[in-house]
Design an enzyme around this catalytic site. Structure first.
Site, PDB file in Angstrom:
ATOM      1  CE1 TYR A  13      19.274   4.547   2.968  1.00 26.26           C
ATOM      2  CE2 TYR A  13      16.991   4.186   3.157  1.00 26.26           C
ATOM      3  CZ  TYR A  13      18.286   3.954   3.551  1.00 26.26           C
ATOM      4  OH  TYR A  13      18.454   3.035   4.410  1.00 26.26           O
ATOM      5  CG  ASP A  31     -15.176  10.779   2.218  1.00 26.75           C
ATOM      6  OD1 ASP A  31     -15.581  11.469   3.329  1.00 26.75           O
ATOM      7  OD2 ASP A  31     -15.099   9.678   1.996  1.00 26.75           O
ATOM      8  CG  ASP A  49      -9.372  26.037  -3.594  1.00 35.68           C
ATOM      9  OD1 ASP A  49      -9.207  27.012  -2.915  1.00 35.68           O
ATOM     10  OD2 ASP A  49      -8.613  26.011  -4.842  1.00 35.68           O
TER      11      ASP A  49
END
Ligand code: GGG
Length: 354
Positions: free
Chosen positions: A145, A222, A250
């Site tokens: 969709y 984490d 990073d």
């Protein structure tokens, strides 16, 4: 005289400013070592997209195939969606040439200020090894969709035993080759992602058993992000999936003082195809055209290329020249709190090489 053919894709934004600087360094080091670099420039990227509707031509991979290595600047343009630029150039090259190992060193050079208060030169010295051909960047999925109010997007990660095994093995071999802490940290999120990351953990344990001289730790992504800040000195080789290691690298780039110092290599360790060398940073439209981008990440990436081309002495000289410029602290671009231009920094490196 030996000649290496180097495919050069300067790309977009600051890519067009840093690539000429790495060429200057390669030409100088080539002369010293009696090696010729034949650069083949490919003007692909955003301008190519505006003209032809694609980031590189249909036959691009064939054109690159015969080169000894590829030097890449940056890809990305504010007027083109990032998924178009990345999936139109960088990611297809990595996949076509099976660059399964993305190697991103993180070294805090003496004389460079880390944002971490306690870190001194040499304290941070590790390498992020990123799985580079599958995982979360496999581009499997689609829309249902599309562009309708109830649209659905599905993005599937692809983790294969073969893909995990070979990148984990590469990480262990690198830990032995570096001969420093001989420690590999594996990064997953296997508490939440109970299939792909569980497979990763299992394969990691199997490969680790074959390297009894290398110690290991397994961290959730984490916790790894936190520990890159809290105890960066404890890491040696860190291996992770395409997405996790992209993000973590990073963090590793900024704790060594600047994204402008973060080099990388996209390697086909089996040497079937040309490997590709690029700075970790992107096209940086905010500073593009000002002549102030730090060229050192690209110069260090060219150094990694020399090492891959079995010019280890030349690679060492380039790194030593960069280290000397940084240690002196006189000639620096603004990302390192200096006032020098891109060209002045390269000239300082060339002086040290002389
Ligand atoms: N130096 C090439 C470049 O522009 N990198 C920026 C970037 O978006 N990289 C994504 C990646 O490494 O996967």
């Amino acid at each position: 005289m030996k000649t290496f053919t180097i495919a050069v894709i300067a790309g977009d934004g600051v890519g067009t400013e840093v690539i000429p600087q790495s060429k200057r360094v390669l030409e100088r080091i080539g002369k010293k070592h009696d090696v010729n670099f034949a650069f083949q420039d490919f003007e692909w990227g955003a301008e190519h997209y505006f003209r032809w509707g694609r980031m590189m031509p249909a036959g691009a991979i064939d054109l690159l195939q015969s080169c000894d290595a590829i030097l890449l600047g940056a890809v990305g343009h504010p007027e083109i969606p990032d998924h178009t630029t990345l999936n139109g150039l960088l990611l297809p090259i990595r996949r076509a040439f099976d660059h399964y190992a993305n190697v991103r060193p993180a070294y805090l050079y003496p004389g460079v200020q880390s944002p971490l208060a306690k870190a001194r030169g040499g304290d941070i010295d590790f390498v992020v090894v990123r799985e580079n051909t599958e995982g979360e960047y496999a581009q499997v999925g689609g829309f249902v969709y599309h562009l309708q109010p109830d649209e659905v997007a599905i993005q599937t990660s692809v983790f294969t035993r073969r893909g995990i095994e070979r990148i984990v093995r590469f990480a262990f071999e690198l830990a032995l080759k570096r001969n420093k802490r001989k420690r590999v940290a594996s990064i997953t999120k296997s508490n939440a992602q109970g299939f792909s990351m569980v497979l990763w953990d299992r394969v990691f344990q199997e490969v680790a058993a074959q390297f009894p001289d290398v110690s290991t730790e397994s961290l959730l992504v984490d916790a790894a992000a936190m520990n890159f800040i809290r105890r960066p000195e404890s890491f040696d080789v860190v291996v992770g999936s395409n997405l996790f290691a992209d993000i973590l690298s990073d963090i590793s780039a900024i704790i060594i003082g600047s994204m402008g110092l973060a080099a990388s290599a996209n390697l086909d360790p089996l040497r079937r195809f040309p490997s590709m060398f690029e700075p970790v940073h992107g096209s940086a439209p905010d500073i593009a055209g000002k002549g102030i981008v730090n060229p050192l990440a690209t110069i260090l990436s060219a150094g990694m290329m020399l090492d891959h081309l079995k010019m280890a002495d030349a690679a060492g000289e380039v790194e030593a020249a960069v280290a000397a410029v940084l240690a002196e602290g006189k000639v620096r671009t603004p990302d390192l709190a200096g006032k020098s231009s891109t060209e002045e920094v390269t000239s300082a490196v060339l002086e040290k090489l002389a």
